[in-house]
Design an enzyme around this catalytic site. Structure first.
Site, short mmCIF file in Angstrom:
data_model
loop_
_atom_site.label_atom_id
_atom_site.label_comp_id
_atom_site.label_asym_id
_atom_site.label_seq_id
_atom_site.Cartn_x
_atom_site.Cartn_y
_atom_site.Cartn_z
N GLY A 122 4.32 -6.71 1.30
CA GLY A 122 3.25 -7.13 0.42
C GLY A 122 1.93 -7.57 1.00
O GLY A 122 0.97 -7.69 0.23
N GLY A 168 4.76 -2.23 4.31
CA GLY A 168 4.48 -0.79 4.22
C GLY A 168 2.99 -0.59 4.43
O GLY A 168 2.53 -0.10 5.46
N TYR A 187 -4.77 2.41 -10.60
CA TYR A 187 -4.94 0.95 -10.44
C TYR A 187 -6.40 0.51 -10.38
O TYR A 187 -6.66 -0.68 -10.19
CB TYR A 187 -4.29 0.47 -9.13
CG TYR A 187 -2.96 1.06 -8.79
CD1 TYR A 187 -1.84 0.85 -9.59
CD2 TYR A 187 -2.80 1.83 -7.63
CE1 TYR A 187 -0.61 1.40 -9.26
CE2 TYR A 187 -1.57 2.37 -7.29
CZ TYR A 187 -0.48 2.16 -8.11
OH TYR A 187 0.72 2.69 -7.77
N CYS A 221 -8.30 19.03 -13.39
CA CYS A 221 -8.89 19.35 -14.68
C CYS A 221 -8.75 18.19 -15.67
O CYS A 221 -8.09 18.33 -16.69
CB CYS A 221 -8.22 20.60 -15.20
SG CYS A 221 -9.38 21.58 -16.13
N GLU A 222 -9.32 17.04 -15.31
CA GLU A 222 -9.43 15.96 -16.29
C GLU A 222 -10.48 14.97 -15.83
O GLU A 222 -10.71 14.79 -14.63
CB GLU A 222 -8.07 15.28 -16.53
CG GLU A 222 -7.52 14.47 -15.40
CD GLU A 222 -6.25 13.73 -15.82
OE1 GLU A 222 -5.23 14.40 -16.00
OE2 GLU A 222 -6.30 12.49 -15.97
N TYR A 234 0.34 4.95 0.51
CA TYR A 234 0.46 5.34 -0.90
C TYR A 234 -0.54 6.42 -1.32
O TYR A 234 -0.96 6.45 -2.47
CB TYR A 234 0.34 4.11 -1.80
CG TYR A 234 1.36 3.04 -1.47
CD1 TYR A 234 2.73 3.25 -1.71
CD2 TYR A 234 0.98 1.83 -0.88
CE1 TYR A 234 3.66 2.29 -1.39
CE2 TYR A 234 1.92 0.86 -0.55
CZ TYR A 234 3.26 1.09 -0.81
OH TYR A 234 4.18 0.13 -0.48
N1 LLP Z 1 9.69 -3.88 -0.29
C1 LLP Z 1 9.85 -3.60 -1.59
C2 LLP Z 1 11.11 -3.92 -2.23
C3 LLP Z 1 8.81 -3.01 -2.32
O1 LLP Z 1 8.97 -2.75 -3.61
C4 LLP Z 1 7.58 -2.70 -1.67
C5 LLP Z 1 6.49 -2.07 -2.39
C6 LLP Z 1 7.47 -2.99 -0.29
C7 LLP Z 1 8.54 -3.58 0.35
C8 LLP Z 1 6.24 -2.68 0.49
O2 LLP Z 1 5.13 -3.39 0.08
P1 LLP Z 1 3.76 -3.29 0.89
O3 LLP Z 1 3.93 -4.02 2.21
O4 LLP Z 1 3.45 -1.85 1.10
O5 LLP Z 1 2.78 -3.94 0.01
N2 LLP Z 1 1.84 2.41 -5.18
C9 LLP Z 1 1.24 1.11 -5.09
C10 LLP Z 1 2.10 0.17 -4.25
C11 LLP Z 1 3.49 0.02 -4.79
C12 LLP Z 1 4.31 -0.91 -3.95
C13 LLP Z 1 5.72 -0.90 -4.39
N3 LLP Z 1 6.60 -1.67 -3.59
C14 LLP Z 1 -0.15 1.24 -4.50
O6 LLP Z 1 -0.59 2.36 -4.23
O7 LLP Z 1 -0.86 0.23 -4.36
#
Ligand code: LLP
Length: 444
Positions: free
Chosen positions: A260, A304, A346, A373-374, A403
């Site tokens: 996160g 991530g 988002y 196309c939108e 992402y």
């Molecule tokens: N662990 C779990 C259980 C998660 O659900 C997530 C992200 C992470 C770790 C990794 O989080 P990070 O360090 O990347 O913030 N598609 C969205 C982000 C969705 C994140 C979902 N879960 C975007 O593009 O911002």
């Protein structure tokens, strides 16, 4: 590892030390983006491998100084999952957080050590569970009671004892955008402490003869800047551990705090000092453990975005600059929401450059749009570009390592861009460009 220090672009755009400019061209990881666009074509995902490794090491080193032995950093592969990424993070000693058979297959075929894989997700099918056990996934993160029982039955059928963590919802609002918040009580993920359901969930797990309950997992949200969100998770989870110990005599070995930490997409975003944050978190964890008279569990985290986001950039070629007299301008490029849906989903912000006109003042405002196309196919609204921007120019969108590739779609049967890795002044293809034949490969 040393990340080469380059001259920042301009003070207001010094997003990351892997960006600089020379002779009017934007450089990324010390390489000329115009040359890279020529060599590989556009749209193009670039990934600075040195930066990925550097980010992994920031976490690893902080973990080894701050947390008990056996604590682990798991890369959340959902941020960017392809085989070479698995090899790189594996090589850096990280574990892996996966959420699907597809991510498991990617890790396995990349030769990733499967014992270091943690399998999340709120709805693993029986086929997923069987596939993951076949693949030797080290640990399942059980999201609820039905899954727990399905895991027990598959482990019993195989005569094994499967390691699991239990996903607990700590009841914390991470103050980020709604789509990526997961820690609050009303969430599709995990079992809530606040409703009193978490403790029976733990008891049920402990009663399963073929499950080895290693501990608890929680994840509160993504792109989190709010100061104490992990610290609050630690507080809530340690208090929960104390209650469970008092009531069931069970002490978890592992506490996984999820991912996160936010990254900077634009200059106004704050910068998170990962080693500092981890040191502060650890200090607090030890203090709470002492206060609650508990041993400190092994800590896991699942970053991530903060591993790959600033290692990524997307290059496009301009197709048209359209001016609606007295209203606004649109700059259309050869990609779009199919390779980057994050603004459409988002409202995410990005820093964008005209990569070949870095010495010209960016005095024209326009919406940077794709060719899907939108009308919602906007990569970024109200972007400053030089007035001379025209067809054939190369546009760079920064901080697209997380992402973007992983959320790319085949909308409008657009071809997914390749991923080119940049390492030590060289480059290589990690994921090839999709072809027209790939698009119809599964059609019957
Ligand atoms: N662990 C779990 C259980 C998660 O659900 C997530 C992200 C992470 C770790 C990794 O989080 P990070 O360090 O990347 O913030 N598609 C969205 C982000 C969705 C994140 C979902 N879960 C975007 O593009 O911002």
């Amino acid at each position: 590892m040393m990340i080469p220090q380059t001259t920042p672009l301009r003070p207001e755009t010094a997003l990351c030390s892997n960006l600089d400019r020379r002779d009017g061209h934007l450089r990324f990881a010390g390489q000329d983006t115009i040359e890279l666009a020529k060599t590989y074509g556009t749209p193009l995902y670039l990934m600075d491998e040195d930066r990925v490794r550097y980010n992994c090491r920031l976490y690893r080193e902080a973990f080894s100084t701050c947390f008990p032995e056996g604590s682990q950093v798991l890369y959340a592969s959902k941020a960017a999952a392809f085989q070479q990424m698995c090899r790189i993070v594996g090589d850096e000693g990280l574990g892996l957080d996966v959420v699907s058979s597809g991510e498991i297959h990617t890790a396995k075929t990349a030769g990733f050590p499967m014992a270091r894989v943690y399998y999340h997700g709120n709805n693993k099918t029986d086929e997923d569970i069987a596939y993951a056990m076949d693949a030797g996934v080290g640990c399942f993160v059980a999201d609820g009671t039905e899954e727990l029982l399905a895991l027990e039955s598959e482990a019993a059928r195989r005569g094994v004892r499967q390691k699991v963590l239990l996903r607990i919802t700590p009841g914390i609002d991470p103050h980020t955008y709604a789509a990526v918040s997961t820690g609050q009580v009303d969430s599709k993920f995990g079992v809530s402490i606040e409703t009193g359901q978490a403790e029976p969930f733990v008891r049920l797990a402990l009663d399963q003869p073929h499950l080895n309950v290693a501990g608890f997992h929680c994840h509160v949200g993504s792109q989190v800047f709010w100061e104490d969100v992990f610290e609050r998770s630690v507080m809530v989870m340690m208090a929960f551990i104390r209650t469970v110990f008092d009531h069931c005599g069970y002490l978890p070995e592992e506490l996984d705090l999820g991912g996160g930490y936010g990254v900077r997409y634009v200059e106004n975003d704050p910068e998170i000092d990962i080693p500092r944050k981890i040191a502060d978190l650890a200090e607090m964890l030890y203090a709470i453990a002492k206060r609650l008279d508990l041993p400190v569990p092994k800590i896991l985290m699942e970053p991530g975005r903060s591993i790959v986001a600033d290692a990524g950039m997307t290059l496009y070629t301009v197709g048209s600059v359209k001016e609606i007299t007295g209203y606004k301008r649109y700059v259309s490029v050869d990609g779009g929401m199919s390779d980057n849906p994050r603004y459409a989903l988002y409202g995410s912000q990005y820093t964008c450059f005209n990569a070949g006109r870095m010495d010209e003042p960016a005095d024209m405002r326009c919406d940077l749009v794709g060719r899907c196309c939108e009308s919602g196919d906007v990569i970024q609204p109200d972007v400053p570009f030089p007035a001379a921007t025209r067809r054939g120019d190369v546009i760079a969108v920064c901080t697209t390592g997380a992402y973007n590739f992983s959320m790319a779609s085949g909308y409008n049967r657009m071809l997914r861009p390749p991923v080119v890795m940049l390492r030590g002044g060289g480059s290589y293809v990690a994921v090839a460009r999709e072809t027209l034949d790939d698009i119809v490969r599964l059609d019957r």
